[in-house]
Design a protein around this motif. Sequence first.
Motif, PDB file in Angstrom:
ATOM      1  N   THR A   1     -46.560  -4.824   9.248  1.00  0.00           N
ATOM      2  CA  THR A   1     -47.548  -5.363   8.312  1.00  0.00           C
ATOM      3  C   THR A   1     -47.086  -5.114   6.883  1.00  0.00           C
ATOM      4  O   THR A   1     -46.738  -3.976   6.530  1.00  0.00           O
ATOM      5  CB  THR A   1     -48.910  -4.715   8.542  1.00  0.00           C
ATOM      6  OG1 THR A   1     -49.291  -4.872   9.916  1.00  0.00           O
ATOM      7  CG2 THR A   1     -49.982  -5.349   7.657  1.00  0.00           C
ATOM      8  N   SER A   2     -47.063  -6.191   6.065  1.00  0.00           N
ATOM      9  CA  SER A   2     -46.646  -6.014   4.671  1.00  0.00           C
ATOM     10  C   SER A   2     -47.679  -5.174   3.924  1.00  0.00           C
ATOM     11  O   SER A   2     -48.875  -5.165   4.262  1.00  0.00           O
ATOM     12  CB  SER A   2     -46.452  -7.363   3.988  1.00  0.00           C
ATOM     13  OG  SER A   2     -47.651  -8.108   3.968  1.00  0.00           O
ATOM     14  N   ALA A   3     -47.243  -4.471   2.884  1.00  0.00           N
ATOM     15  CA  ALA A   3     -48.098  -3.523   2.176  1.00  0.00           C
ATOM     16  C   ALA A   3     -49.316  -4.187   1.560  1.00  0.00           C
ATOM     17  O   ALA A   3     -50.401  -3.581   1.487  1.00  0.00           O
ATOM     18  CB  ALA A   3     -47.268  -2.818   1.100  1.00  0.00           C
ATOM     19  N   ASN A   4     -49.188  -5.443   1.097  1.00  0.00           N
ATOM     20  CA  ASN A   4     -50.324  -6.089   0.429  1.00  0.00           C
ATOM     21  C   ASN A   4     -51.443  -6.465   1.386  1.00  0.00           C
ATOM     22  O   ASN A   4     -52.555  -6.805   0.963  1.00  0.00           O
ATOM     23  CB  ASN A   4     -49.869  -7.304  -0.376  1.00  0.00           C
ATOM     24  CG  ASN A   4     -49.096  -8.317   0.454  1.00  0.00           C
ATOM     25  OD1 ASN A   4     -48.838  -8.113   1.638  1.00  0.00           O
ATOM     26  ND2 ASN A   4     -48.713  -9.418  -0.185  1.00  0.00           N
TER      27      ASN A   4
ATOM     28  N   ASN B   1     -48.349 -13.943  -0.144  1.00  0.00           N
ATOM     29  CA  ASN B   1     -47.291 -13.868   0.872  1.00  0.00           C
ATOM     30  C   ASN B   1     -47.462 -12.645   1.774  1.00  0.00           C
ATOM     31  O   ASN B   1     -46.511 -11.920   2.053  1.00  0.00           O
ATOM     32  CB  ASN B   1     -45.904 -13.867   0.232  1.00  0.00           C
ATOM     33  CG  ASN B   1     -45.492 -15.237  -0.290  1.00  0.00           C
ATOM     34  OD1 ASN B   1     -45.659 -16.242   0.388  1.00  0.00           O
ATOM     35  ND2 ASN B   1     -44.988 -15.263  -1.511  1.00  0.00           N
ATOM     36  N   GLY B   2     -48.703 -12.462   2.216  1.00  0.00           N
ATOM     37  CA  GLY B   2     -48.966 -11.398   3.176  1.00  0.00           C
ATOM     38  C   GLY B   2     -48.384 -11.743   4.533  1.00  0.00           C
ATOM     39  O   GLY B   2     -48.437 -12.902   4.969  1.00  0.00           O
ATOM     40  N   LYS B   3     -47.812 -10.739   5.201  1.00  0.00           N
ATOM     41  CA  LYS B   3     -47.117 -10.992   6.463  1.00  0.00           C
ATOM     42  C   LYS B   3     -47.466  -9.949   7.514  1.00  0.00           C
ATOM     43  O   LYS B   3     -47.521  -8.750   7.216  1.00  0.00           O
ATOM     44  CB  LYS B   3     -45.600 -10.995   6.233  1.00  0.00           C
ATOM     45  CG  LYS B   3     -45.133 -12.035   5.235  1.00  0.00           C
ATOM     46  CD  LYS B   3     -43.677 -11.850   4.846  1.00  0.00           C
ATOM     47  CE  LYS B   3     -43.274 -12.826   3.737  1.00  0.00           C
ATOM     48  NZ  LYS B   3     -41.879 -12.625   3.298  1.00  0.00           N
TER      49      LYS B   3
ATOM     50  N   SER C   1     -45.898  -9.426  11.447  1.00  0.00           N
ATOM     51  CA  SER C   1     -44.889 -10.035  12.326  1.00  0.00           C
ATOM     52  C   SER C   1     -44.293  -9.006  13.269  1.00  0.00           C
ATOM     53  O   SER C   1     -44.410  -7.799  13.077  1.00  0.00           O
ATOM     54  CB  SER C   1     -43.773 -10.649  11.471  1.00  0.00           C
ATOM     55  OG  SER C   1     -43.081  -9.640  10.761  1.00  0.00           O
TER      56      SER C   1
ATOM     57  N   ALA D   1     -37.121 -11.188   9.699  1.00  0.00           N
ATOM     58  CA  ALA D   1     -38.243 -11.230   8.755  1.00  0.00           C
ATOM     59  C   ALA D   1     -38.764 -12.646   8.620  1.00  0.00           C
ATOM     60  O   ALA D   1     -38.032 -13.625   8.848  1.00  0.00           O
ATOM     61  CB  ALA D   1     -37.810 -10.699   7.392  1.00  0.00           C
TER      62      ALA D   1
ATOM     63  N   ASP E   1     -41.146 -16.275   2.730  1.00  0.00           N
ATOM     64  CA  ASP E   1     -42.327 -16.530   1.919  1.00  0.00           C
ATOM     65  C   ASP E   1     -42.794 -17.961   2.174  1.00  0.00           C
ATOM     66  O   ASP E   1     -42.074 -18.781   2.775  1.00  0.00           O
ATOM     67  CB  ASP E   1     -42.002 -16.345   0.438  1.00  0.00           C
ATOM     68  CG  ASP E   1     -41.739 -14.896   0.069  1.00  0.00           C
ATOM     69  OD1 ASP E   1     -42.127 -13.999   0.849  1.00  0.00           O
ATOM     70  OD2 ASP E   1     -41.142 -14.668  -1.004  1.00  0.00           O
TER      71      ASP E   1
ATOM     72  N   LEU F   1     -48.468 -15.605   8.123  1.00  0.00           N
ATOM     73  CA  LEU F   1     -48.112 -15.663   6.709  1.00  0.00           C
ATOM     74  C   LEU F   1     -49.257 -16.306   5.943  1.00  0.00           C
ATOM     75  O   LEU F   1     -49.726 -17.389   6.319  1.00  0.00           O
ATOM     76  CB  LEU F   1     -46.821 -16.482   6.539  1.00  0.00           C
ATOM     77  CG  LEU F   1     -46.371 -16.839   5.137  1.00  0.00           C
ATOM     78  CD1 LEU F   1     -46.046 -15.582   4.337  1.00  0.00           C
ATOM     79  CD2 LEU F   1     -45.146 -17.765   5.199  1.00  0.00           C
TER      80      LEU F   1
END
Length: 400
Positions: free
Chosen positions: A261-264, A300-302, A304, A337, A340, A380
């Motif tokens: 999970t992306s930080a944002n 650009n939250g991810k 994956s 990955a 974006d 995304l």
Amino acid sequence: MQRAFIIAGMLTLLFACTKMDEYRDKYMENGSIVYPGKMDSVAAFSGKNRAEIRGLFTSDPKITKYKVFWNSRQDSIEVPVTRTSGVDTAKVIIPDLPEGLMSFEIRTYDAHGNISIPVNTSANVYGDLYQSALINRGIANAEMQDDGSALIKWADAGSDAGTVSMRIKYTDNTGVAHDTLVLSVLTDMTTTLPAFKSGTGISYQTAYLPNATAIDTFYTAFEAFSVKADVTALYLKNTGPFDRATYDGGRWGTLAAPWVTSANVINHSGYGGYASETWLNAGGFLVMESGWSGTANIVNGKISQTTTLPAGNYIFQVACYTEALDPVYIVAAAGSALPDISGLSGALGYGSFPSSKYVSATVSFKFTLEQEEEVTLGFLATMTSGNQYWRVGSVKLIKN
């Protein structure tokens, strides 16, 4: 006068008989013409660059051989005959024939060289032209079943297609190779392959007879066909209801591996990407939320996970509920990955959530791998247009 007429008539008859005797003496010096019995029940059967002639000898015991002529009598084959006291069968293959309609003339002979009257027959000869037009019988659907078998639904075949059988090669779930022959049924035909190895396909060919009495069978080349299968458990983990790695004791948490999970997305005081949603009584969910109670926007939250997939055709499918105002994408990308949003065109494939709010849906897209490679699958989103939320209850990967 009457007597004169009678005498004249007798002289005429005598003259005629004399001429007939002369004709007989000239053309039948060696006795009367003898014709051996002809071959009965003659038929010609189609083959691959050949034909078979069949017939019966039912009467004349003096027949010692027969000949088959073709190509305007330029070619022939001679077959010796040993007669019995009963009915004898004649059968001979005529090889090296060109493709097309061939006519044949059959005559029998006795030991004195006497020749029967001819018997004629014909047959279509098939070859490379016919072979080149053959294709495998179509498969309408091939899909794994709940009992672990694969069910093949064949496309219907016309009564004049000449389809005889299909030969299927496949591997079962213990790794044993199978080679199975199934006879063709024209309509509503299905074939079950038990204990089928999920995620693999079949190789098959079709056998054809150009007509019902042909002596040779023609075969297509083997062709690969994928069997649609849910391969989620083979290549993905934590696919729903979702497990958490951390939990705030109330609603929010972070997703357990192998999800990244992306930080944002972790925008709820150190938690995010996972929500318990206990009021739904359906286990944990994969989520993104922004805007509510001052929660930070997401750009650009991810979310994956990365796996290695063999070559094949795939469907990535998710069950979602959305209150999003901005686009939400499900994506497959080569490598480790997700791109974006600006790089979506370079992905292996992607789909999007419904654009309406308060909607539950199953969303999917297809992608193809030409060879085994590392693939990242996931979600995304950029969420900057106010209070937004979406959740996913499960994900699936289907090999098609």
